[in-house]
Each structure stands twice: as C-alpha cells, then as structure tokens.
Design an enzyme around this catalytic site. Structure first.
Site, PDB file in Angstrom:
ATOM      1  N   GLY A 143       0.809  -1.229   0.000  1.00  0.00           N
ATOM      2  CA  GLY A 143       0.000   0.000   0.000  1.00  0.00           C
ATOM      3  C   GLY A 143       0.832   1.265   0.000  1.00  0.00           C
ATOM      4  O   GLY A 143       0.333   2.334   0.335  1.00  0.00           O
ATOM      5  N   LEU A 150       4.474   1.058  -4.210  1.00  0.00           N
ATOM      6  CA  LEU A 150       5.685   0.398  -4.697  1.00  0.00           C
ATOM      7  C   LEU A 150       5.400  -0.955  -5.345  1.00  0.00           C
ATOM      8  O   LEU A 150       6.282  -1.806  -5.464  1.00  0.00           O
ATOM      9  CB  LEU A 150       6.701   0.267  -3.553  1.00  0.00           C
ATOM     10  N   GLY A 151       4.165  -1.148  -5.747  1.00  0.00           N
ATOM     11  CA  GLY A 151       3.831  -2.336  -6.526  1.00  0.00           C
ATOM     12  C   GLY A 151       3.654  -3.602  -5.701  1.00  0.00           C
ATOM     13  O   GLY A 151       3.761  -4.705  -6.234  1.00  0.00           O
ATOM     14  N   SER A 209       0.964  -5.026  -4.393  1.00  0.00           N
ATOM     15  CA  SER A 209      -0.150  -5.921  -4.737  1.00  0.00           C
ATOM     16  C   SER A 209       0.155  -6.695  -6.020  1.00  0.00           C
ATOM     17  O   SER A 209      -0.140  -7.890  -6.116  1.00  0.00           O
ATOM     18  CB  SER A 209      -1.467  -5.151  -4.855  1.00  0.00           C
ATOM     19  N   ALA A 210       0.785  -6.029  -6.995  1.00  0.00           N
ATOM     20  CA  ALA A 210       1.138  -6.738  -8.235  1.00  0.00           C
ATOM     21  C   ALA A 210       2.218  -7.776  -7.971  1.00  0.00           C
ATOM     22  O   ALA A 210       2.179  -8.888  -8.512  1.00  0.00           O
ATOM     23  CB  ALA A 210       1.611  -5.742  -9.291  1.00  0.00           C
ATOM     24  N   ALA A 211       3.180  -7.422  -7.116  1.00  0.00           N
ATOM     25  CA  ALA A 211       4.243  -8.379  -6.785  1.00  0.00           C
ATOM     26  C   ALA A 211       3.644  -9.595  -6.092  1.00  0.00           C
ATOM     27  O   ALA A 211       4.036 -10.741  -6.363  1.00  0.00           O
ATOM     28  CB  ALA A 211       5.299  -7.714  -5.904  1.00  0.00           C
ATOM     29  N   ASP A 247       2.131  -2.211 -13.287  1.00  0.00           N
ATOM     30  CA  ASP A 247       2.715  -2.824 -12.086  1.00  0.00           C
ATOM     31  C   ASP A 247       2.965  -4.314 -12.274  1.00  0.00           C
ATOM     32  O   ASP A 247       4.055  -4.823 -11.953  1.00  0.00           O
ATOM     33  CB  ASP A 247       1.792  -2.627 -10.871  1.00  0.00           C
TER      34      ASP A 247
END
Ligand code: MEV
Length: 312
Positions: free
Chosen positions: A98, A101-102, A104-106, A147
């Site tokens: 949150g 820095l990405g 959730s995609a990571a 992302d």
C-alpha cells in the site's frame, strides 16, 4: 501426525517504482517504471486447505475466504485451469504494502509463480503477466497493467496500455545509472481510491483534466530521451513538473509534499510522488551516489523511512 510435504524452491516477484507517468498510464499515456528486484519471494506446498500467509503484511487467510477479492479471483483462476486450491502459499516480503511500490502486483505474481512451481503448470511469463493483471483488477479496479508487467519481467520498462485492453512495453534504454531515493510517508495510499478520484475528475471536467493527462504523457516522452542520453538534470526537472500535474490531479497529500520538498532541499535533481499517491511514497533523483546519500539522510533525519534504488 506429521506428514512430509514437498515444497518447491522459492520464486520471486519485483516491486516497482514509477519514475514518471502514473495515473496518465490508466488513460493510455506511457509510463516509465523500474523494478525493485526480488522484493517478494514465495513458495507453495500441498495442504489440507488452501491458505495464503504473508507474515510481513499480517496476511494469513484461507484461499477461498470471502472478503478478499484477490484471493477469490485467484481461486477462480485455479478452478479455470483445473488446479487444486489445496495449497499453502507462503510469501516473504521485503516491501511494504500500500505504499505505491507495486506490492499488490508483486504479490499476484509471487502467488501465481509459487502455484506454477508446485503444480508444474508451466505458465509462460506472458501468461503469468496476464493472470496477474486479472488479480490486479480484483485488487484495484482499473489497473493499466504497468505494475504487474514490472513485477513479472523484473526489468525497467516503458509501458503503454493499448485501447483494445492490450498492453505494450519495451525495455528502457538507460545511458547512465539513475541514483534514486524512495521516501515513505507514514500512511498507505489506496491506488483504487486515487484512480477513482482521477476518473471522477475526468468525468466531471474532461477537457482540462485530459489536458493534465496529456501533459504528463508529454513529460514521459521527454524523460525517455533524457534517460537514453544520461541527462539527469533534465530528467529531474521533468520529475518536478510531473509532480505538479499529479498534485493538480489531487492525488498528493501534505506528507507527500513534505517529502518532495525535503528531497529537493537536500539537493535532489527532482522529486515527485510515485505510484497511486494519496499516501505512499515519493521518488527522488540524485546526481551522484554521494548526493543520493544526502537525500536519504535528510529524509531519515526528518523521521521518515527511506531507501535507495538504482535504475540501470
Ligand atoms: C499505480 O502504481 C500506477 C497507477 O497509474 C495505476 C495504474 O497504472 O494501474 C496510479
């Protein structure tokens, strides 16, 4: 009774820092993003009941649990590919969630790769990327796809969402390594909420808001050239200008402004919010590794967390 359960080797997924182009990317403008490599590592094992555990983010949830749209979407993917959902996915995260820095995609990529590894599905990177986009849609509504692309391929890219829901990206040509500092506010930001806010502004005031979006796209195109020729002074200026547009789109916060100004006062060539905004992080460009250290020290001295990254 203890049972031996085979576990696969760890797989990884990258976080990301958007140098320029967030929000405008949702509307088809290009975005420049660099990976935070190996930010997440995951592995999966067979279990009696499916589960996701991410201790660093206090996540410990059943895979088919209600309440999590992402896990519901993952469950749907497993069903579609006729894969068992009785797997325990465990993820180590070196990245905050949150914070733009990405994360959730990571997480999406890490979960898919862990399942792929355990069940020898053999998804290609392209498939992982597409499936991760599905999970990102569950996480925040209308993602451009930037992302999950960086999370999957772990390289610096120039990304464009195509009108037909597709996406296109190319490797970024970096002449001189870019010394960056990432500064964290004390509040997470909701990408979904910020993308929604820009969407509403765009709906209510389409001509002037579209002009901001187009302007961001123009700055990104200048930045691609500045990165390719190693003109860091120009790139810093473009980042500063980009932050102004993001502020105009109302996705900045007082803390983000404080961090941006701290970085500039400490000698950064440019500083802007990065990712969705509404909280989260800033990215600053320094002209040398010494200057990078000064920016880092200044942000930390003001009581905020910060770390370095270098785009190559
Ligand atoms: C989020 O990292 C970047 C945004 O442009 C959203 C997106 O492109 O999906 C704000």
């Amino acid at each position: 009774e203890a049972r031996e359960r085979p576990t696969g080797p760890k797989v990884s997924a990258a976080g990301k820092v958007i140098l320029l182009g967030e929000h405008a990317a949702v509307y088809g403008e290009p975005a420049i993003a660099i990976p935070l490599e190996g930010a997440l590592r995951a592995h999966a094992e067979h279990a009696d009941h499916g589960r996701l555990t991410v201790p660093a983010w206090q996540i410990d949830q059943p895979l088919d649990g209600d309440g999590s749209p992402v896990l519901t979407a993952l469950h749907g993917i497993l069903q579609r590919f006729e894969l068992t959902a009785d797997v325990h996915i465990q993820v180590d995260a070196d990245l905050p969630i949150g914070m733009g820095l990405g994360g959730s995609a990571a997480l999406a990529v890490a979960m898919l790769r862990a399942v792929d590894q355990l069940l020898t599905v053999r998804w290609t990177d392209e498939q992982i990327n597409e499936l991760a986009l599905e999970l990102e849609k569950a996480a925040h509504g209308n993602p451009s796809g930037v992302d999950n692309t960086v999370a999957t391929y772990e390289r610096a890219v120039c990304f464009t969402r195509e009108q037909s829901e597709g996406q296109r990206f190319s490797d970024l040509s970096v002449h001189t390594p870019l010394p960056l500092v990432i500064g964290l506010t004390t509040r997470p930001g909701s990408t979904a909420a910020m993308v929604g806010r820009v969407h509403r502004l765009h709906g209510a005031h389409s001509a002037p808001v579209q002009q901001e979006i187009t302007s961001i796209g123009r700055l990104v195109r200048f930045a691609i050239d500045a990165i390719a020729t190693g003109d860091l002074v120009e790139l810093g200026m473009l980042m500063n200008l980009c932050h102004g547009h993001l502020n105009a789109l109302q996705v900045s916060t007082p803390e983000l402004e404080t961090l941006v100004h701290l970085a500039r006062e400490a000698g950064a060539l440019g500083a802007k919010l990065t990712g969705g905004g509404g909280g989260g992080s800033i990215v600053a460009l320094a002209e040398s590794s010494q200057a990078q250290q000064q920016v880092l020290d200044a942000i930390r001295a003001a009581g905020f967390e910060a770390f370095q990254a270098t785009a190559t």
